[in-house]
Design a protein around this motif. Structure first.
Motif, PDB file in Angstrom:
ATOM      1  N   ASP A  43     -31.461   6.991 147.078  1.00  0.00           N
ATOM      2  CA  ASP A  43     -30.162   6.489 147.512  1.00  0.00           C
ATOM      3  C   ASP A  43     -29.062   7.036 146.608  1.00  0.00           C
ATOM      4  OD1 ASP A  43     -31.419   5.019 149.459  1.00  0.00           O
ATOM      5  OD2 ASP A  43     -31.338   3.136 148.364  1.00  0.00           O
ATOM      6  N   ASP A  44     -27.866   7.159 147.178  1.00  0.00           N
ATOM      7  CA  ASP A  44     -26.737   7.667 146.410  1.00  0.00           C
ATOM      8  C   ASP A  44     -25.451   7.114 147.018  1.00  0.00           C
ATOM      9  OD1 ASP A  44     -25.199   9.253 144.581  1.00  0.00           O
ATOM     10  OD2 ASP A  44     -26.867  10.678 144.535  1.00  0.00           O
ATOM     11  N   TRP A  67     -21.834  18.455 149.800  1.00  0.00           N
ATOM     12  CA  TRP A  67     -22.362  19.424 148.824  1.00  0.00           C
ATOM     13  C   TRP A  67     -22.238  18.876 147.409  1.00  0.00           C
ATOM     14  CZ3 TRP A  67     -25.000  21.496 152.164  1.00  0.00           C
ATOM     15  CH2 TRP A  67     -24.493  21.996 153.367  1.00  0.00           C
ATOM     16  N   GLU A  68     -21.183  18.137 147.148  1.00  0.00           N
ATOM     17  CA  GLU A  68     -21.017  17.507 145.838  1.00  0.00           C
ATOM     18  C   GLU A  68     -22.154  16.514 145.562  1.00  0.00           C
ATOM     19  OE1 GLU A  68     -17.849  14.392 143.760  1.00  0.00           O
ATOM     20  OE2 GLU A  68     -17.193  15.662 145.438  1.00  0.00           O
ATOM     21  N   ILE A  69     -22.499  15.727 146.566  1.00  0.00           N
ATOM     22  CA  ILE A  69     -23.586  14.743 146.422  1.00  0.00           C
ATOM     23  C   ILE A  69     -24.898  15.444 146.096  1.00  0.00           C
ATOM     24  CG2 ILE A  69     -24.932  12.964 147.611  1.00  0.00           C
ATOM     25  CD1 ILE A  69     -22.426  12.547 149.417  1.00  0.00           C
ATOM     26  N   LEU A  70     -25.213  16.491 146.843  1.00  0.00           N
ATOM     27  CA  LEU A  70     -26.479  17.195 146.650  1.00  0.00           C
ATOM     28  C   LEU A  70     -26.494  17.971 145.337  1.00  0.00           C
ATOM     29  CD1 LEU A  70     -27.102  18.473 150.294  1.00  0.00           C
ATOM     30  CD2 LEU A  70     -27.977  16.391 149.201  1.00  0.00           C
ATOM     31  N   ASP A  71     -25.349  18.524 144.936  1.00  0.00           N
ATOM     32  CA  ASP A  71     -25.284  19.237 143.664  1.00  0.00           C
ATOM     33  C   ASP A  71     -25.548  18.300 142.495  1.00  0.00           C
ATOM     34  OD1 ASP A  71     -24.790  21.737 144.734  1.00  0.00           O
ATOM     35  OD2 ASP A  71     -22.601  21.536 144.621  1.00  0.00           O
ATOM     36  N   GLN A  72     -24.998  17.102 142.554  1.00  0.00           N
ATOM     37  CA  GLN A  72     -25.213  16.138 141.471  1.00  0.00           C
ATOM     38  C   GLN A  72     -26.684  15.761 141.341  1.00  0.00           C
ATOM     39  OE1 GLN A  72     -22.525  12.901 142.367  1.00  0.00           O
ATOM     40  NE2 GLN A  72     -20.754  13.967 141.513  1.00  0.00           N
ATOM     41  N   LEU A 101     -30.552  19.190 143.866  1.00  0.00           N
ATOM     42  CA  LEU A 101     -31.528  19.461 144.911  1.00  0.00           C
ATOM     43  C   LEU A 101     -31.429  20.909 145.375  1.00  0.00           C
ATOM     44  CD1 LEU A 101     -31.205  16.270 147.143  1.00  0.00           C
ATOM     45  CD2 LEU A 101     -33.105  16.862 145.650  1.00  0.00           C
ATOM     46  N   GLN A 102     -32.549  21.441 145.809  1.00  0.00           N
ATOM     47  CA  GLN A 102     -32.540  22.743 146.463  1.00  0.00           C
ATOM     48  C   GLN A 102     -32.116  22.539 147.917  1.00  0.00           C
ATOM     49  OE1 GLN A 102     -35.590  25.755 145.587  1.00  0.00           O
ATOM     50  NE2 GLN A 102     -36.742  24.105 144.620  1.00  0.00           N
ATOM     51  N   TYR A 103     -31.061  23.201 148.323  1.00  0.00           N
ATOM     52  CA  TYR A 103     -30.614  23.082 149.704  1.00  0.00           C
ATOM     53  C   TYR A 103     -29.963  24.384 150.137  1.00  0.00           C
ATOM     54  CZ  TYR A 103     -25.857  22.455 147.869  1.00  0.00           C
ATOM     55  OH  TYR A 103     -24.656  22.635 147.220  1.00  0.00           O
TER      56      TYR A 103
END
Length: 322
Positions: A57-58, A142-147, A150-152
């Motif tokens: 969760d985030d 993208w900010e959420i995933l960068d923090q 994660l590989q995306y």
């Protein structure tokens, strides 16, 4: 001649009988019992819950409200594209917990990182709170995933069912004129696209098929509390350009929202947008939440979602290589 699937008609007949008894005894819909009802229905009928190796969760940043999200990565060793998903529930019910199994199935079938959005609900948070939350997540994905490190793959699709389909189509409509947001593809599952309640299928399928016209009207009256222009808020009546994302619409014959999805497809086609249509001729609205009754049909729906997203991915890769 139309005929409801025999896999689901006995259960639906019992459901309608029980609902009639409740109404005779003074039942009134509230946000509490509507939320409990959808959660219970989904928990009873969606019991095959696939494992996902990475689930966390985030929160999506926003100036007004940090939006809770749940991220599903079906294969953390691979760099996968992303799907932001908005759950159904008439803008009043549902949530990331209720839709946990459904999002796991989409992530598995599509091999996408799925970000499920816990947008605010009416009546406590009426329009446009949910739409604002949806936009915040897409804007900051993208900010959420960068923090999370994660590989995306920087390839974003969006989607949702019912009211979540309305939010997805609303975001797509905004993004077509926002160069900072690029939507790769869209999934609309028996979507709600017309807040004016003008589709003929609302009357044809408005009684006896789980979601009634009366209930849809009640949902919208709770969602719109300040005399908003409901036509202007309806994705079906927004501007359509060739910048809208390629879209798969999944519809059901006995769904009161059926004609809205079909009309949306027609407008996409007229605008020159690639689209596809998967229609279930013997099912009602919300059949994904009734999976144990119609397993094969749900499996076909998930496979089609995955195939569509990955077909669009391959198209984009081929185009980039030209």
């Amino acid at each position: 001649m139309r005929q409801l699937s025999p896999k689901i008609s006995p259960w639906l007949a019992t459901f309608n009988q029980q609902l009639s008894k409740l109404q005779a005894n003074g039942y009134k819909p509230t946000c509490t019992n509507i939320r409990e009802g959808l959660a219970y229905l989904t928990a009873v009928f969606v019991t095959d819950i696939p494992p996902i190796p990475w689930v966390q969760d985030d929160l999506a940043p926003s100036s007004r409200y940090k939006v809770p999200v749940r991220i599903y990565h079906p294969n953390p060793s691979r760099t996968l594209p992303v799907l932001v998903y908005f759950h159904g529930g008439g803008h009043m019910a549902g949530g990331i917990t209720v839709y946990d199994a459904i999002c796991r199935k989409i992530a598995t079938a599509a091999q996408h990182i799925v970000v499920s959005v816990d947008y605010r609900l009416a009546p406590e948070c009426p329009y446009p709170a949910g739409a604002d939350d949806a936009f915040s997540v897409v804007k900051h994905i993208w900010e959420i995933l960068d923090q999370r490190q994660l590989q995306y793959k920087r390839q974003l699709s969006i989607g949702g069912d019912s009211a979540g389909g309305a939010l997805s189509a609303t975001i797509a409509s905004i993004a077509q004129f926002d160069p900072s947001i690029r939507i790769h593809a869209q999934l609309l599952i028996y979507p709600s696209l017309d807040y004016t309640l003008s589709a003929p299928s609302l009357d044809e399928n408005g009684t006896g098929y789980l979601v009634t016209k009366e209930k849809v009207t009640w949902y919208f009256n709770n969602y719109f509390q300040h005399n908003e222009d409901r036509k202007a808020a309806s994705p079906l009546f927004a501007e359509f350009s060739a910048n809208l994302p390629p879209t798969l619409v999944i519809s059901a014959e006995f769904c009161p929202l059926r004609d809205e999805g079909i009309a949306y497809l027609a407008r996409l086609k007229k605008a020159g947008v690639a689209s596809d249509h998967l229609h279930f001729a013997d099912l009602p609205h919300a059949f994904l939440n009734l999976e144990n009754l119609v397993k094969e049909e749900c499996q076909r729906a998930y496979q089609s979602m995955g195939a569509w997203l990955n077909l669009k991915k391959n198209d984009a890769e081929n185009e980039s290589q030209k």
